[in-house]
Design a protein around this motif. Structure first.
Motif, PDB file in Angstrom:
ATOM      1  N   GLN A 201       0.835   7.155  -6.497  1.00  0.00           N
ATOM      2  CA  GLN A 201      -0.297   8.061  -6.677  1.00  0.00           C
ATOM      3  C   GLN A 201       0.046   9.506  -6.320  1.00  0.00           C
ATOM      4  O   GLN A 201      -0.780  10.394  -6.429  1.00  0.00           O
ATOM      5  CB  GLN A 201      -1.472   7.593  -5.808  1.00  0.00           C
TER       6      GLN A 201
ATOM      7  N   ILE B  51       2.586   9.597   3.828  1.00  0.00           N
ATOM      8  CA  ILE B  51       2.954   8.181   3.705  1.00  0.00           C
ATOM      9  C   ILE B  51       3.563   7.686   5.016  1.00  0.00           C
ATOM     10  O   ILE B  51       3.219   6.609   5.513  1.00  0.00           O
ATOM     11  CB  ILE B  51       3.928   7.962   2.531  1.00  0.00           C
TER      12      ILE B  51
ATOM     13  N   GLU C 185       0.827  -1.208   0.000  1.00  0.00           N
ATOM     14  CA  GLU C 185       0.000   0.000   0.000  1.00  0.00           C
ATOM     15  C   GLU C 185       0.859   1.255   0.000  1.00  0.00           C
ATOM     16  O   GLU C 185       0.506   2.267  -0.618  1.00  0.00           O
ATOM     17  CB  GLU C 185      -0.947  -0.012   1.202  1.00  0.00           C
TER      18      GLU C 185
ATOM     19  N   MET D  47       1.128  10.716  -3.297  1.00  0.00           N
ATOM     20  CA  MET D  47       0.865  11.155  -1.922  1.00  0.00           C
ATOM     21  C   MET D  47       2.142  11.747  -1.309  1.00  0.00           C
ATOM     22  O   MET D  47       3.246  11.261  -1.567  1.00  0.00           O
ATOM     23  CB  MET D  47       0.371   9.983  -1.060  1.00  0.00           C
TER      24      MET D  47
ATOM     25  N   LYS E  27       0.609   4.274  -2.715  1.00  0.00           N
ATOM     26  CA  LYS E  27       0.378   5.670  -2.329  1.00  0.00           C
ATOM     27  C   LYS E  27       1.473   6.576  -2.904  1.00  0.00           C
ATOM     28  O   LYS E  27       1.205   7.703  -3.329  1.00  0.00           O
ATOM     29  CB  LYS E  27       0.330   5.806  -0.800  1.00  0.00           C
TER      30      LYS E  27
END
Length: 970
Positions: A684, A691, A677, A686, A681
């Motif tokens: 994407q 994070i 994950e 983030m 992230k």
């Protein structure tokens, strides 16, 4: 019928009648009480009473019969008594009816005596402090009774040789605060004159009470001011009487001179050697007006009193000698300010005299002085090389630091307690240092440092602060970030990896930072220092004054660099050069991170392994390097390593396959999912801080779950059986250490020292079982994860094993580095030891030595920790009060360490078929002079920092052989 109250009844009422709670009062409550007392005309006191020697207490106008005797003073308010009982905090202490053992307060490291000193200081700087109005409460404190008590107290205390041997500094300091000099003609006259004035002019009563209860030199100015303000109302001869009182007070408070010592010297026994030495000293120097000679000769006399006082067996004589010593210290301080050294040689003479005086007042111990005295002496030389001068500077700077550390060691606990409810208490330690010889020595050392810096081009460039010669680099490196300067406890500060921190001392569990500087260096080989050195984090030591000046730059973005020679640069962002800015240009630097090899990990080993069955080749495969290397040491030094067993990686991994509560997946799947994950992230877009927040939240969930994870019955049975088979005793009867031992420490380029949990000295079966789970959970703490995340490419692949070894309640423990850290010589050794267990690796101010290639050794710093850890057979840890009158290590201990280092250098790489040629970091201890080995790892330095072109460019090229004539002007 006279009204009397039994003292026993009063004590019973205090103990039982009010139903006091044993719960400690909060700091907020104490702060509120202090404010209340400040505004109360009676301060912390309730009423005045007569305390008679037959145990009765009488009303103020009903004195004790002459045949009985007694003293008059105030009683404490009930909440003052509660505070003393519940918090061991004593406000407004009255000595005249205090039990001497209670006041010496040995079991609490003399807290009550130190609180009395701190209370006097607060009263001085805050207009009476808790007695702002109560200082004029007539009859509350009778100075003559306090002085009589003081004399009895010191006669009792000074009859003990061990007090002078172990607590000389504290005793000498206490004499400056505790009334004990008794009445003399001048003090009697001063009190009589002030009484006469107040009787004729009642407005003088407040000053009269002050002069009677707590005479200070500031009373002179207050009396002069009183006369000015009331000049038009002073009728008759009152004005003249005030002038006479002022003259008497000036005589009472006049500065010391050598002639004035004669009265005290003449009161000494004529048979004592010290008496004759003192008489000769005064006779030879009374008419001398040369400050240099007076400082040097007075320092010798001052030191002689300290060295010889135990040979004088009479307590009254000892008290007189200590009073003379305190007057001599004041005289030395004054003369040192008048001595302006004009040449290098003269400055070295001044430094040597003031260093000797530091030994004289107890701020360095006699054995410490013996280690360095010869190194400060000038042996009929006309010139010294830059290298030789620098060596003398380092030693002298050490004396300043050791002296300051002695003050902090003695008073830190009490000051910390009081600062939590009275912030003004924080400045007490600084006041003690600045009013001592350490201040004059520090100034002289600073002047010599500035001269050497100029001659060798070894200059610090730290913003615009003064006295930069007291700053020295410890670890090379460079950083850029916001400057945070904090003078309180470092544990209060939440550190982040992009800031530069200046602390009084390093936090015990330091998280990643950009850079750090501290007043208390701790020691060169603590876990924090090793991490900083390993990771190229710039690290420097500085003075209290430097820290205070740096507060002006709090919150500013700065560039911070420490060169390979220890020079320090701190500059504001706007002053950075193009080269310096380029060091922090945004670019991918994966090559700077390390990938931990995991392909050879043996997760199939799911049984406990005897320590004797592992060696260095198993590191990172079967178990971590602690167990593997200790097994290797057991093979090489069987009599110096305890028995033990290892819980390998495979057992941890097997337990992680169990289903995690409330998740419907295994612990291991939860962990790997988190990293998947995280990658998603990041892809994407983030923000990294978001994070990291996500990761830490997930890891906290995992860590909490591991702590309550069920252990497999087969594994628990094996643990129980291993105690019997390996230690020869059942579980619950042998206290053990549970040492976390992961595959992500002691790597070639990453030490990981101190990042994970060690359970100290645990005994009961339930605690051992829980301890195993706590150790398994520890790699997932925020601190441990952040360090791994910052420097490792695959921090998710962490596997903890556990090394289980029986406790050795060592007398001392420490670290050996098979390299001279301060000298840079690969053939030297560096050692740092603390009393008891674990202090040196935890960053305590440890006793440190440089052992040279030729076998000689130099004291780098002595220990200055007020307490040390003990490891009782019942489990857990204890605390013991430390004293510093003896070195921790003796010559035999050091010889054993030298032999050990030689054997490690010759055979370890060969026995492990390793091509490693660097230094080693060894943890060890002594119990009744027997050496015990606990760990060995490579000593990892940051090659990037050491080889940095920028750091090389700011490292000055010094001609250490350059000769400086001692006649050279400063």
């Amino acid at each position: 019928m006279k009204k009397t109250i039994s003292l026993f009844v009063v004590i019973c009422l205090l103990m039982f009648g009010y139903g006091y709670s044993q719960t400690a009062l909060s700091n907020k409550t104490i702060e509120s009480q202090v404010e209340k007392y400040k505004n109360d005309i009676r301060g912390p006191y309730k009423s005045i009473r007569w305390f008679c020697d037959d145990g009765t207490i009488r009303q103020p106008k009903d004195p004790c019969p002459d045949s009985v005797g007694g003293v008059q003073h105030a009683t404490y308010k009930e909440d003052v008594e509660v505070l003393a009982k519940n918090n061991h905090v004593f406000l407004g202490q009255i000595l005249s009816y205090t039990d001497k053992n209670d006041f010496w307060d040995e079991s609490k490291n003399h807290s009550r005596l130190k609180q009395y000193q701190l209370g006097k200081y607060l009263a001085r700087i805050d207009d009476g402090w808790v007695n702002q109005k109560g200082q004029f409460y007539r009859g509350a404190i009778q100075i003559e009774d306090e002085e009589a008590w003081g004399i009895k107290f010191y006669k009792w205390l000074l009859s003990k040789d061990n007090v002078l041997e172990k607590k000389y500094y504290l005793v000498l300091q206490s004499l400056k605060d505790i009334p004990h000099k008794g009445d003399d003609d001048v003090s009697q006259l001063m009190r009589v004159q002030s009484k006469v004035i107040s009787d004729q002019y009642p407005k003088f009563m407040d000053l009269r009470v002050k002069i009677h209860s707590n005479p200070e030199s500031t009373d002179i100015e207050k009396t002069i001011q009183f006369k000015k303000e009331n000049s038009t109302k002073l009728v008759g001869d009152i004005s003249k009487k005030i002038d006479e009182l002022i003259l008497t007070m000036q005589k009472f408070h006049k500065p010391i001179n050598l002639k004035s010592l004669n009265k005290k010297i003449n009161s000494l026994s004529t048979s004592g050697t010290l008496t004759n030495t003192l008489k000769i000293f005064v006779k030879n120097n009374t008419d001398n007006e040369i400050s240099a000679t007076l400082t040097a000769e007075s320092a010798k006399m001052f030191f002689t009193i300290r060295k010889e006082i135990v040979s004088e067996k009479n307590a009254s004589q000892r008290l007189l000698l200590l009073d003379i010593a305190n007057e001599l210290e004041s005289f030395i301080y004054k003369q040192a300010t008048l001595w302006t050294a004009t040449t290098v040689g003269e400055q070295l003479d001044k430094i040597k005299a003031l260093a000797m005086a530091s030994a004289g007042n107890g701020s360095i111990e006699l054995w410490e002085w013996q280690k360095i005295e010869a190194l400060l002496v000038l042996e009929k030389q006309d010139q010294l090389s830059i290298s030789e001068l620098t060596k003398k500077l380092e030693i002298a700077r050490g004396v300043v630091e050791w002296s300051s550390a002695m003050v902090k060691s003695e008073y830190h606990d009490v000051v910390q307690t009081y600062t939590s409810f009275e912030p003004k208490a924080y400045s007490f330690i600084d006041d003690r240092i600045r009013s001592s010889i350490a201040l004059q020595l520090g100034k002289s050392v600073g002047e010599l440092g500035s001269f050497i810096a100029k001659e060798s081009s070894l200059n610090n460039k730290v913003l615009t602060i003064t006295n930069q010669s007291t700053i020295r680099g410890l670890n090379p490196g460079y950083a850029f970030g916001e400057l945070i300067v904090h003078s309180g406890s470092p544990e209060e500060v939440e550190v982040t990896g992009d800031k530069i921190y200046v602390f009084e001392r390093a936090p015990s569990d330091l998280k990643p930072v950009a850079g750090i500087a501290t007043v208390a260096e701790g020691n060169l080989v603590s876990h924090v220092q090793l991490l900083a050195r390993n990771l190229g984090i710039p690290n420097a030591a500085l003075s209290n004054e430097n820290l205070e000046e740096l507060k002006a730059f709090q919150g500013k973005k700065v560039f911070y660099a420490v060169s390979n020679k220890g020079t320090v640069i701190i500059k504001e962002e706007s002053m950075m050069s193009a080269d310096e800015k380029a060091l922090f240009a945004k670019k991918v630097r994966k090559e700077d991170k390390i990938e931990v090899p995991v392909q050879d990990i043996r997760l199939d080993q799911k049984n406990i392994v005897n320590l004797r069955a592992v060696n260095a080749k198993d590191s990172g495969k079967l178990c971590g390097p602690k167990a593997a290397n200790l097994g290797q040491l057991k093979e090489m030094f069987p009599d110096n390593v305890v028995e033990g067993f290892v819980i390998p990686f495979g057992i941890f991994r097997e337990h992680m396959n169990q289903t995690m509560p409330n998740q419907n997946i295994s612990y291991w799947q939860f962990l790997t999912t988190m990293f998947i994950e995280t990658d998603n992230k990041r892809e994407q877009g983030m923000a990294e801080n978001e994070i990291e927040k996500f990761q830490l939240e997930q890891l906290e969930t995992l860590r909490a779950a591991i702590k309550i994870m069920p252990l497999k019955p087969k594994f628990v049975t094996e643990i129980v059986n291993s105690f019997t088979s390996v230690f020869g005793k059942p579980i619950g009867s042998v206290p053990v250490f549970l040492r976390s031992d992961t595959n992500m420490e002691d790597l070639k380029d990453f030490t990981g020292a101190g990042l994970n949990l060690t359970i100290f000295n645990t005994l009961e079966k339930d605690k051992i079982i829980q301890g195993i789970k706590d150790v398994w959970a520890s790699p997932y703490t925020e601190r441990s994860f952040k360090w791994r995340q910052k420097y490792l490419l695959n921090p998710e692949n962490v596997f903890p094993s556990i090394l289980v070894i029986p406790t050795v309640d060592v007398d001392c423990s420490g670290v050996l580095i098979t390299k001279g850290i301060s000298s840079g010589n690969e053939q030297d050794l560096t050692i740092a030891f603390s009393r008891g267990a674990g202090g040196a690796v935890d960053g305590q101010a440890a006793e440190s030595y440089l052992i040279k290639e030729n076998g000689d050794y130099e004291l780098i710093s002595p220990a200055r920790e007020a307490y040390h850890n003990t490891l009782p057979a019942t489990g857990g840890t204890g605390k013991k009060i430390a004293t510093f009158e003896k070195a921790i290590l003796n010559a035999n201990n050091i010889d054993q360490i030298k032999t050990l280092a030689s054997e490690i250098r010759k055979t370890l790489a060969k026995k492990t078929t390793s091509n490693y040629k660097g230094a080693y970091d060894v943890e060890l201890g002594f119990k009744e002079n027997k050496l015990w080995l606990f760990q060995i790892r490579p000593f990892v330095e940051n090659k990037k920092a050491l080889g940095s072109e920028y750091l090389e460019s700011i490292t000055p090229k010094i001609n250490t052989k350059k000769e400086i004539a001692l006649s050279t002007p400063l």
